[in-house]
Design a protein around this motif. Structure first.
Motif, short mmCIF file in Angstrom:
data_model
loop_
_atom_site.label_atom_id
_atom_site.label_comp_id
_atom_site.label_asym_id
_atom_site.label_seq_id
_atom_site.Cartn_x
_atom_site.Cartn_y
_atom_site.Cartn_z
N GLN A 192 0.13 9.72 -3.55
CA GLN A 192 0.36 8.22 -3.63
C GLN A 192 1.35 7.84 -3.92
O GLN A 192 2.02 6.58 -3.10
CB GLN A 192 -0.46 7.66 -4.76
N GLN A 193 2.26 8.15 -4.70
CA GLN A 193 3.88 7.71 -4.74
C GLN A 193 4.77 7.99 -3.68
O GLN A 193 5.18 6.93 -3.20
CB GLN A 193 4.96 8.56 -5.90
N PHE A 194 4.24 9.44 -2.97
CA PHE A 194 5.27 8.93 -1.08
C PHE A 194 4.71 7.99 -0.44
O PHE A 194 5.27 6.81 -0.25
CB PHE A 194 4.70 10.49 -0.51
N ALA A 195 3.01 7.39 -0.50
CA ALA A 195 3.46 6.41 -0.08
C ALA A 195 3.50 4.60 0.00
O ALA A 195 3.60 4.43 0.58
CB ALA A 195 1.36 6.41 0.50
N LYS A 196 3.56 4.78 -1.54
CA LYS A 196 4.75 3.34 -1.97
C LYS A 196 5.78 3.14 -2.08
O LYS A 196 6.56 2.05 -1.82
CB LYS A 196 3.57 4.16 -3.34
N GLY A 197 6.22 4.45 -1.31
CA GLY A 197 7.64 4.41 -1.52
C GLY A 197 8.45 5.11 -2.77
O GLY A 197 9.65 5.54 -2.41
N GLU A 198 7.34 5.39 -3.31
CA GLU A 198 8.24 6.05 -4.73
C GLU A 198 8.84 6.90 -4.92
O GLU A 198 9.91 7.46 -5.68
CB GLU A 198 8.15 6.23 -5.84
N VAL A 199 8.90 8.18 -4.01
CA VAL A 199 9.60 8.93 -4.27
C VAL A 199 9.85 10.24 -2.38
O VAL A 199 9.02 9.36 -1.60
CB VAL A 199 8.88 10.15 -4.87
N GLY A 200 10.86 10.37 -2.22
CA GLY A 200 11.08 10.69 -1.44
C GLY A 200 10.23 11.90 -0.60
O GLY A 200 9.52 13.06 -1.22
N ARG A 201 10.28 12.32 0.78
CA ARG A 201 10.02 13.56 1.81
C ARG A 201 9.91 14.60 0.64
O ARG A 201 8.86 16.15 0.47
CB ARG A 201 10.04 14.25 2.17
N ASP A 202 11.23 14.91 0.36
CA ASP A 202 11.82 16.16 -0.28
C ASP A 202 10.35 16.76 -1.42
O ASP A 202 10.21 17.71 -2.15
CB ASP A 202 12.84 16.25 -1.12
N ALA A 203 10.30 15.83 -2.47
CA ALA A 203 9.42 16.08 -3.89
C ALA A 203 8.60 15.97 -3.13
O ALA A 203 7.23 16.57 -3.86
CB ALA A 203 8.99 14.07 -4.39
#
Length: 603
Positions: free
Chosen positions: A196-207
């Motif tokens: 969900q954080q990735f979908a929101k743009g809060e974390v990057g693909r590395d995380a």
């Protein structure tokens, strides 16, 4: 314990509905049985071809009347759940020799991973792969040199495909041999949060990549309760696994012992001995009802509402989603395994698992106790647990109490009073919804629709900030005839975000959702599909829908919708690439989701 009246009446209804095709199927199996052990009918040349590669087993095959075990394997080392099968043929051969028999790999079947193909073009082959697996199983066993068979498969389409294929050779005994779940990694809840954080743009693909690799980290089945692990549950409830074998982790002494016993057990059930138990006798109407009860009690994958229909029809048994709905009304939800809870299948197994649940359901009159199984007559065998002792593999009585009531509960204190799945119907058609993880306050949604023709359009609208109010997202032209009915798994994170913002949100689609989907109400498998001119093809943005998992309603509330001309879609982009051009005949022949979405038609 007296059998529950609804269980009894639904079973009788299925038996009556299936009388003609079931009788024809059993007549075919009786004819095959009457011919006797298959190798006796082969020419000397044919037998020589079949035994040429058998090494030390050549003479035994040629001169002795020992049982020959056919191994049908879904091994590949790209799927973590199937990688352990690399070692199994050697284990099975040695076990067969220990009882005077032989074992040969009859053939391999394809096995693809929906986790890899989610959101990709390859997912459009996923559902069709089930029927390819069934056909490949038929090819593997067509040499007619086997007295029994073992089937090595775990994941989403593989077990249903193997079951369909096994029933074409239903005069042979069959034991399904699993690989078990991988050991627990990071929690599924933690993994979902990072998505969900990735979908929101809060974390990057590395995380995101770090999180995914920590979750999927070794050999074995993914540990959430999706389609793969639902398959394993079914094989125990329906009597095709050895008791308690589903969730023993790979590459352990107990796992190897269960694998070896699977070979010995299959040979012991052949027509050469005194305990002949063909697959056609195990997979009867009662067994399928028991499987549906297990599906409801565990809150299993919605994909099985398609697969069970196709599996049953392969044995001349006709199921209907109404059967599922009626059984759901009397079977309580006894388990919470992610995404229905925080636990994974390893925690579930440790808390008492399938043996405990089967015992509870038997004691409550919610399962047929008198079915035939590979363990013997009666489902009571499946309340026992396997152990290793000085004398080798043995079974002991399983726990009669839950060892963690946050994961499994007794009938007297269920998580909810009815099953984990709901059938929906109305003027939009018929669909299903997995409700075991949907909070009660989210089970009824009445809102305007936004209509899309693929999930990428939905994600683009979300990123553009267009999906801000209460909304029912309709994704159509995703049915089996349109594009092979791919799962729309990649919609889950953004819809959970919308729900978390306080929006009333639901999904309606003629496609599939992930077997692990849960928190957002999703009316899926809607029939008739858009390509067949179903009502879903008439919807426009702003039309009002009601999705009600409590009453089972799936209705268009806007007047005049069905007086419109149905929308058509350009599907040329779905016809080729990544092997899709090879499946045009499947798309043309496939049946509707509510009949199993099979290319085989009536058996």
């Amino acid at each position: 314990m007296t059998l529950n009246a609804t269980i009894q009446s639904v079973t009788e209804r299925i038996i009556k509905r299936s009388e003609t095709p079931r009788s024809a199927y059993l007549a075919r199996m009786a004819a095959a049985t009457h011919k006797g052990p298959s190798r006796a009918h082969l020419s000397c040349s044919g037998q020589a071809h079949a035994y040429a590669g058998a090494g030390e087993d050549q003479d035994r095959l040629a001169t002795e009347n020992a049982g020959n075990l056919g191994i049908v394997t879904a091994y590949n080392d790209m799927l973590s759940a199937h990688q352990p099968f690399e070692r199994y043929p050697a284990l099975l051969r040695e076990a067969a020799r220990s009882v005077g028999g032989t074992a040969q790999v009859a053939g391999g079947v394809p096995a693809m991973c929906d986790g890899v193909t989610q959101g990709e073009a390859g997912m459009e082959l996923s559902l069709f792969s089930r029927d390819v697996i069934a056909m490949a199983t038929g090819v593997a066993l067509s040499h007619n040199t086997f007295d029994a068979a073992v089937f090595l498969g775990v994941c989403d389409k593989i077990v249903p495909g193997l079951v369909i294929g096994a029933q074409a050779f239903g005069h042979l005994p069959a034991v399904f041999v699993p690989a078990g779940p991988m050991t627990s990694g990071i929690s599924n809840d933690e993994k979902a949060k990072v998505r969900q954080q990735f979908a929101k743009g809060e974390v990057g693909r590395d995380a995101l990549m770090k999180s995914e690799m920590a979750a999927y980290h070794g050999p074995g089945t993914c540990t959430f309760y999706g389609t793969a692990n639902t398959n394993q549950m079914l094989m125990e409830f329906m009597g095709l696994h050895l008791p308690g074998s589903s969730f023993v982790t790979p590459n352990t002494e107990l796992r190897d012992a269960l694998t070896a016993e699977g070979a010995r057990r299959a040979l012991s059930l052949s027509a050469l001995g005194n305990n002949y138990t063909p697959t056609c006798d195990i997979l009867d109407e009662k067994a399928f009802v028991n499987g549906i009860v297990g599906l409801m009690a565990t809150g299993g994958s919605t994909n099985l509402l398609i697969h069970l229909l196709a599996m049953a029809r392969a044995g001349g048994i006709v199921l209907d989603w109404e059967d599922f709905a009626d059984l759901s009304g009397v079977v309580p939800l006894l388990a919470r395994v992610y995404p229905n809870g925080l636990a994974d299948v390893n925690h579930f197994h440790a808390a008492g698992g399938l043996g405990y649940m089967i015992g509870e359901l038997l004691n409550g009159g919610l399962l047929h106790p008198d079915t035939k199984t590979v363990a013997g007559e009666g489902l009571e065998h499946y309340t026992a647990e396997p152990f290793l002792s000085d004398d080798g593999l043995t079974w002991r009585a399983g726990t009669k109490v839950s060892l963690n009531d946050k994961i499994v509960r007794p009938l007297s204190e269920p998580f909810q009073a009815n099953g984990g799945l709901s059938r929906l119907s109305g003027n939009l058609g018929t669909g299903v919804m997995k409700i075991s993880a949907v909070a009660e306050e989210h089970r009824v949604v009445e809102a305007p629709v936004r209509v899309f023709h693929d999930q990428e359009e939905v994600k683009a609208a979300f990123k553009a900030g267009e999906l801000t109010g209460d909304v029912i997202i309709v994704v159509r032209f995703q049915g089996p005839k349109a594009n092979g009915m791919p799962e729309l798994h990649s919609l889950t994170p953004i819809m959970q975000i919308m729900q978390g913002r306080g929006q009333k949100v639901a999904l309606v689609t003629d496609g599939r959702m992930s077997g692990a989907s849960g928190k957002v109400p999703s009316a899926i498998h809607v029939c008739p599909e858009a390509l067949d001119g179903g009502p879903i093809a008439y919807l426009q943005d702003g039309d009002l829908l009601r999705v009600d998992a409590v009453s089972g309603d799936l209705n268009i509330l806007t007047d005049g919708v069905l007086a419109r001309t149905p929308v058509t879609a350009d599907l040329s982009g779905n016809q080729a690439g990544v092997g899709r051009e090879l499946f045009s005949s499947f798309r043309a022949a496939v049946g509707s989701a509510d009949t199993g979405a099979s290319v085989f038609g009536e058996f």
